[in-house]
Design a protein around this motif. Structure first.
Motif, PDB file in Angstrom:
ATOM      1  N   ARG B  96       1.953 -25.163  12.784  1.00 32.72           N
ATOM      2  CA  ARG B  96       1.049 -24.001  12.827  1.00 32.72           C
ATOM      3  C   ARG B  96       1.725 -22.816  12.163  1.00 32.72           C
ATOM      4  N   LEU B  97       0.942 -21.892  11.676  1.00 26.94           N
ATOM      5  CA  LEU B  97       1.529 -20.619  11.260  1.00 26.94           C
ATOM      6  C   LEU B  97       2.026 -19.890  12.503  1.00 26.94           C
ATOM      7  N   MET B  98       2.892 -18.906  12.306  1.00 34.07           N
ATOM      8  CA  MET B  98       3.409 -18.099  13.416  1.00 34.07           C
ATOM      9  C   MET B  98       2.613 -16.794  13.498  1.00 34.07           C
ATOM     10  N   PRO B  99       2.564 -16.150  14.667  1.00 38.39           N
ATOM     11  CA  PRO B  99       1.853 -14.869  14.772  1.00 38.39           C
ATOM     12  C   PRO B  99       2.304 -13.857  13.716  1.00 38.39           C
ATOM     13  N   SER B 100       3.608 -13.867  13.378  1.00 41.14           N
ATOM     14  CA  SER B 100       4.122 -12.877  12.414  1.00 41.14           C
ATOM     15  C   SER B 100       3.551 -13.090  11.010  1.00 41.14           C
ATOM     16  N   ASP B 101       2.999 -14.266  10.737  1.00 41.08           N
ATOM     17  CA  ASP B 101       2.429 -14.517   9.408  1.00 41.08           C
ATOM     18  C   ASP B 101       1.143 -13.726   9.184  1.00 41.08           C
ATOM     19  N   PHE B 102       0.511 -13.306  10.278  1.00 43.73           N
ATOM     20  CA  PHE B 102      -0.798 -12.658  10.161  1.00 43.73           C
ATOM     21  C   PHE B 102      -0.669 -11.136  10.020  1.00 43.73           C
ATOM     22  N   THR B 103       0.541 -10.618  10.207  1.00 45.19           N
ATOM     23  CA  THR B 103       0.703  -9.155  10.302  1.00 45.19           C
ATOM     24  C   THR B 103       1.864  -8.645   9.434  1.00 45.19           C
ATOM     25  N   MET B 104       2.061  -9.236   8.291  1.00 46.75           N
ATOM     26  CA  MET B 104       3.223  -8.874   7.469  1.00 46.75           C
ATOM     27  C   MET B 104       3.172  -7.411   7.021  1.00 46.75           C
ATOM     28  N   LYS B 105       2.006  -6.977   6.595  1.00 43.83           N
ATOM     29  CA  LYS B 105       1.892  -5.600   6.083  1.00 43.83           C
ATOM     30  C   LYS B 105       2.153  -4.596   7.219  1.00 43.83           C
ATOM     31  N   SER B 106       1.530  -4.831   8.382  1.00 45.79           N
ATOM     32  CA  SER B 106       1.729  -3.912   9.510  1.00 45.79           C
ATOM     33  C   SER B 106       3.179  -3.919   9.962  1.00 45.79           C
ATOM     34  N   ASP B 107       3.796  -5.095   9.974  1.00 49.85           N
ATOM     35  CA  ASP B 107       5.156  -5.201  10.508  1.00 49.85           C
ATOM     36  C   ASP B 107       6.216  -4.713   9.529  1.00 49.85           C
ATOM     37  N   HIS B 108       6.010  -4.963   8.247  1.00 51.79           N
ATOM     38  CA  HIS B 108       7.091  -4.731   7.279  1.00 51.79           C
ATOM     39  C   HIS B 108       6.700  -3.836   6.110  1.00 51.79           C
ATOM     40  N   GLY B 109       5.430  -3.457   6.046  1.00 50.99           N
ATOM     41  CA  GLY B 109       4.987  -2.638   4.907  1.00 50.99           C
ATOM     42  C   GLY B 109       5.006  -3.405   3.601  1.00 50.99           C
ATOM     43  N   LYS B 110       5.043  -4.724   3.666  1.00 56.68           N
ATOM     44  CA  LYS B 110       5.039  -5.569   2.461  1.00 56.68           C
ATOM     45  C   LYS B 110       3.872  -6.535   2.553  1.00 56.68           C
ATOM     46  N   GLY B 111       3.439  -7.032   1.416  1.00 59.59           N
ATOM     47  CA  GLY B 111       2.424  -8.078   1.425  1.00 59.59           C
ATOM     48  C   GLY B 111       1.106  -7.576   1.980  1.00 59.59           C
ATOM     49  N   LEU B 112       0.446  -8.414   2.759  1.00 59.17           N
ATOM     50  CA  LEU B 112      -0.897  -8.120   3.248  1.00 59.17           C
ATOM     51  C   LEU B 112      -1.002  -8.536   4.710  1.00 59.17           C
ATOM     52  N   ASP B 113      -2.031  -8.032   5.386  1.00 62.18           N
ATOM     53  CA  ASP B 113      -2.381  -8.517   6.728  1.00 62.18           C
ATOM     54  C   ASP B 113      -3.559  -9.485   6.615  1.00 62.18           C
ATOM     55  N   TRP B 114      -3.646 -10.391   7.559  1.00 63.10           N
ATOM     56  CA  TRP B 114      -4.840 -11.236   7.659  1.00 63.10           C
ATOM     57  C   TRP B 114      -5.923 -10.451   8.415  1.00 63.10           C
ATOM     58  N   PRO B 115      -7.190 -10.800   8.207  1.00 61.01           N
ATOM     59  CA  PRO B 115      -8.240 -10.118   8.974  1.00 61.01           C
ATOM     60  C   PRO B 115      -8.428 -10.730  10.362  1.00 61.01           C
ATOM     61  N   LEU B 116      -7.582 -11.674  10.710  1.00 61.40           N
ATOM     62  CA  LEU B 116      -7.602 -12.251  12.057  1.00 61.40           C
ATOM     63  C   LEU B 116      -6.164 -12.509  12.475  1.00 61.40           C
ATOM     64  N   LEU B 339      17.185 -13.986   6.970  1.00 57.95           N
ATOM     65  CA  LEU B 339      18.254 -14.448   6.079  1.00 57.95           C
ATOM     66  C   LEU B 339      19.091 -13.304   5.508  1.00 57.95           C
ATOM     67  N   GLY B 340      18.563 -12.088   5.518  1.00 55.70           N
ATOM     68  CA  GLY B 340      19.320 -10.934   5.033  1.00 55.70           C
ATOM     69  C   GLY B 340      19.647 -11.026   3.542  1.00 55.70           C
ATOM     70  N   GLY B 341      20.542 -10.150   3.094  1.00 55.93           N
ATOM     71  CA  GLY B 341      21.016 -10.197   1.703  1.00 55.93           C
ATOM     72  C   GLY B 341      19.912 -10.008   0.674  1.00 55.93           C
ATOM     73  N   GLY B 342      18.903  -9.212   1.009  1.00 55.60           N
ATOM     74  CA  GLY B 342      17.826  -8.944   0.039  1.00 55.60           C
ATOM     75  C   GLY B 342      16.709  -9.971   0.062  1.00 55.60           C
ATOM     76  N   ALA B 343      16.886 -11.010   0.891  1.00 54.85           N
ATOM     77  CA  ALA B 343      15.821 -12.022   0.986  1.00 54.85           C
ATOM     78  C   ALA B 343      14.723 -11.509   1.905  1.00 54.85           C
ATOM     79  N   PHE B 344      13.489 -11.866   1.596  1.00 57.02           N
ATOM     80  CA  PHE B 344      12.390 -11.515   2.490  1.00 57.02           C
ATOM     81  C   PHE B 344      11.402 -12.681   2.525  1.00 57.02           C
ATOM     82  N   GLY B 345      10.950 -13.003   3.746  1.00 66.03           N
ATOM     83  CA  GLY B 345       9.971 -14.075   3.912  1.00 66.03           C
ATOM     84  C   GLY B 345      10.502 -15.128   4.862  1.00 66.03           C
ATOM     85  N   SER B 346       9.619 -16.034   5.234  1.00 61.49           N
ATOM     86  CA  SER B 346       9.964 -17.062   6.213  1.00 61.49           C
ATOM     87  C   SER B 346      10.548 -18.305   5.543  1.00 61.49           C
ATOM     88  N   LEU B 347      11.325 -19.026   6.357  1.00 63.53           N
ATOM     89  CA  LEU B 347      11.934 -20.283   5.882  1.00 63.53           C
ATOM     90  C   LEU B 347      11.777 -21.338   6.964  1.00 63.53           C
TER      91      LEU B 347
END
Ligand code: FAD
Ligand code: SF4
Lengths: 192, 524
Positions: B96-116, B339-347
């Motif tokens: 499954r996706l994680m809850p944090s996948d739906f709120t990237m923009k709100s949480d990190h100011g990057k990417g987009l948020d899902w509408p759900l 992961l730090g070191g300039g990396a951003f996103g899930s693994l």
């Protein structure tokens, strides 16, 4: 412990024999025959797309990449697939994002390889010794082969290497030689 | 030229893959008349030969997709063809996706948020896993978001998984059995997996949840009509720009036909859907159908792959046993900045997929640089002692990454798609850090001569993203076009962010949610 060759739960496997609709049609003496590429080569079946010189070169290149590819019929295998509609081709080029028509990909790739061979040792690729051709082959994947007037050299290398690996490592007989259980649900139409 | 007209149906579904079959089953079972148009063949399970050579017939066989950019996407590898679509030969790894996948923009100011949010989708994940049968160990997956436990115990593990797990344990990390849409026990009339690793060629016994054994039979039983050899070229405008009349398609004989419908559902894959929309320019649809935002095709995303290999010479790794997907997983670095070191996103790590000797994911390709006698020597060793694990890295949504129309023409004179893709710098860093981590892990587990292969990619998301604002998205959270009230889009193309999870479980959950919403709000 289960035997390595039988694999797990062989008794539960659905052993269906598929219809032989997928065998390749080769021309022998003007008559179509369904043969494996190795058999087609052995019996001198007529090529449909590649010229005899291109076939000889593809055999030399394929065998240098994966020893055994010549005898396994790489030229006849590639030729038979190039003669099929694109949607029925089994060539790896199909999912390496090589834009069709794929006959042009193979023909220009082989011509580029001959061009590089002529520049390096003054002979066609197929006439070179391993000592002469190996440095050329090694320069393909990193894209350092020169001169090169053809499709991207790394792509051509990967496509032909994969064709050769299909024939030499991808068949039931090859699995057995590697002592890897084949464990088919449905036997493929032909044992290349 | 438009030729023969078909009679009107309640719904026309474009594409008979994962999402298309789910929609067809649910709409037809609710009594709707359903027509499904699919360009590829009418595969049956009897076509799924156990051979990676023959499996190439199952890949996209329509007009070629061009692929370009700094990190060109593997379009030929990732697209399906014929009844079942890519899901016919997909590997059934279903996290499954994680809850944090739906709120990237709100949480990190990057990417987009899902509408759900995750909670909106959770009941659909729970229902889908029950319907199709997912095997796993919810408790062992300490990262797993809230949800019902799996209906089936985990799949069997073989030596390769045990050996690779050792490295994670040595570094204080956890592993759990991978959640798989593959049956560990007989379930609802389908047999359990026998661990021969032929999933990549399609599972003819139906242990793996491919559409031929899940939603397709249900759709057929409920009288949905499937037409193969039917390449949809465009959406047809209705009486006003907010309505679609149906679709145009080229049939197997090359004739152009029209399928009229009350509702149009686009399920022609992440690449096929935007290509059809962009080809549908008409009065009131100047940039294509459903494209007033100008975003049809934009935000195309994929996952980077860090492929980590190593030898366990004293051991038989049994790398030919198991399933093509994976046997075990680790998600310790799923948080976006872990992961730090300039990396951003899930693994996420998927360990110990089966390796056959040939093909792109096979043993011989593990060292593409080897040839001649050196390759022969490598093969003899590797088929019994090699182990592999894949780190799937999230690609950030970037508007410039897109599906667009090329200069080439395809069936019916429509233009064929081109995919332009370059990972964002943070996503490249993510892959680099993942490869470093993977090498550390496999070494800690005792592997010799470990190596990481050059960056590869897999899965396709985005291109028809959903959102709340019609100016910055193509559809609402149900996949309904913001512009065209009776046009729905289905598939991972809807995702505004990609997460790092294999997309098909979420694809099913979203499609079920959308199908039920559509039925409850059927256009008058
Ligand atoms: C090799 C491989 C392994 C994978 N493994 C996994 C995995 O382990 N876990 C996971 O979650 N996901 C996996 N995936 C991804 C998964 O298969 C997809 O996410 C899923 O199938 C997407 O569903 P879809 O309905 O959008 O597209 P598809 O299932 O691909 O269906 C799309 C259909 O649309 C048809 N179509 C295209 N163009 C047109 C047109 N113009 N007109 C009409 N029809 C058209 C196609 O022929 C196809 O049948 C894998 C994919 C591949 C290729
Ligand atoms: S390994 Fe299991 S899921 Fe894969 S093809 Fe074999 S039986 Fe089917």
């Amino acid at each position: 412990m289960r035997s390595a060759i039988e694999g797990p739960d062989a008794t539960r496997r659905t052993l269906l024999k598929s219809a032989a609709i997928g065998l390749f049609a080769f021309q022998l003496g003007g008559v179509d025959a369904m043969l494996s590429p190795a058999e087609a080569r052995r019996r001198g079946a007529r090529l449909k797309i590649l010229s005899p010189a291109e076939a000889a070169q593809l055999e030399a290149f394929g065998d240098a990449l994966v020893p055994g590819a010549r005898k396994a019929g790489i030229a006849h295998y590639v030729d038979a697939n190039l003669a099929r509609p694109h949607s029925q081709s089994l060539l790896t080029a199909r999912y390496l994002d090589v834009l069709p028509p794929h006959d042009a990909f193979y023909k220009t790739g082989l011509a580029a390889l001959d061009g590089a061979a002529a520049a390096a040792f003054g002979k066609p690729f197929a006439k070179g010794t391993a000592a002469q051709t190996n440095p050329l082959i090694a320069a393909m994947l990193p894209g350092q082969i020169t001169p090169w007037a053809g499709p991207p050299a790394p792509l051509f290398y990967l496509a032909v290497r994969s064709d050769a690996a299909d024939l030499v490592y991808g068949t039931r007989a090859a699995f057995e030689q590697l002592n890897v259980p084949y464990m088919a649900h449905i036997e493929p139409p032909s044992d290349w | 030229m438009t030729g023969k007209a078909a009679s009107s149906t309640d719904a026309v579904i474009v594409g008979a893959g994962a999402a298309g079959n789910l929609f067809a089953a649910h709409l037809a079972e609710a009594g709707k008349s359903v027509l499904v148009l699919e360009p590829g063949p009418a595969w049956t399970t009897g076509d799924l030969y156990s051979s990676l050579i023959w499996s190439r017939r199952l890949r996209w066989g329509g007009p070629a997709v061009e692929s370009t950019g700094g990190h060109a996407f593997g379009a030929g590898f990732n697209n399906g063809w014929g009844i079942g679509g890519a899901a016919l030969h997909h590997y059934g790894t279903w996290p499954r996706l994680m809850p944090s996948d739906f709120t990237m923009k709100s949480d990190h100011g990057k990417g987009l948020d899902w509408p759900l949010g995750y909670d909106d989708l959770r009941p659909y994940y729970d229902r889908i896993q029950e319907e199709v049968g997912v095997s796993g160990d919810a408790e062992a997956e300490v990262w797993r978001p809230a949800g019902a436990p799996y209906p089936l115990p985990p799949l069997q593990q073989f030596a390769q998984a045990r050996l690779l797990s050792r490295g994670f344990t040595a570094l204080g990390m956890k592993t759990a059995p991978s959640p798989m849409a593959i049956l560990s026990q007989d379930y609802k009339g389908r047999p359990a997996c026998v661990y021969d690793g032929w999933c990549d060629a399609g599972c003819p016994i139906g242990a793996l949840a491919n559409p031929l054994v899940t939603y397709h039979p249900r759709a057929v039983k409920a009288c949905a009509k499937f037409v193969t050899g039917a390449h949809v070229t465009r959406v047809l405008p209705g009486r006003n720009p907010h309505e679609a009349a149906g679709v145009e398609y080229v049939d197997a004989s090359g004739e152009t036909r029209t399928a009229l419908a009350k509702v149009v559902i686009m399920a022609a894959s992440t690449i096929g859907n935007p290509a059809i929309l962009l080809n549908s320019a008409a009065d009131g649809w100047s940039g294509g159908a459903g494209n007033s935002s100008g975003l049809a095709g934009r935000y195309f995303m994929t996952h980077s792959i860090a492929a980590i290999y190593g030898f366990f010479d004293g051991e038989e790794t049994e790398n030919y046993l198991g399933v093509t997907g994976a046997q075990a997983t680790n998600m310790d670095h799923y948080p976006k900045t872990a992961l730090g070191g300039g990396a951003f996103g899930s693994l996420q790590w998927q360990l110990a997929p089966t390796m056959k000797p040939n093909d792109l994911l096979g043993v011989a390709m593990a060292r593409a640089d080897l040839f001649g006698p050196a390759l022969t020597k490598f093969m003899d060793r590797a088929v019994h002692h090699l182990a592999v694990m894949f780190g799937f890295g999230e690609g950030l949504p970037v508007a410039e990454n897109r599906v667009e129309l090329s200069g080439r023409t395809g069936p019916g004179g429509g233009r064929t798609p081109r995919v332009v893709h370059t990972f964002a710098p943070e996503s490249v860093k993510l892959w680099e850090r993942a490869a470093e981590l993977g090498l550390k892990v496999i070494k800690a587990g005792g592997a010799s001569e470990p190596w990481a292969n050059p960056m590869a990619n897999a899965h396709m998301m985005g291109g028809t993203i959903m959102g709340r604002d019609p100016k910055s998205s193509v559809t609402d959270s149900y996949g309904r076009s913001h512009d065209i009230a009776n046009l729905f889009i289905a598939g991972p193309g809807l995702y505004p962010t990609a997460g790092a999870m294999n997309p098909n479980f979420t694809n099913h959950a979203l499609a079920l949610r959308s199908a039920e919403h559509l039925l409850a709000h059927w256009p008058a």
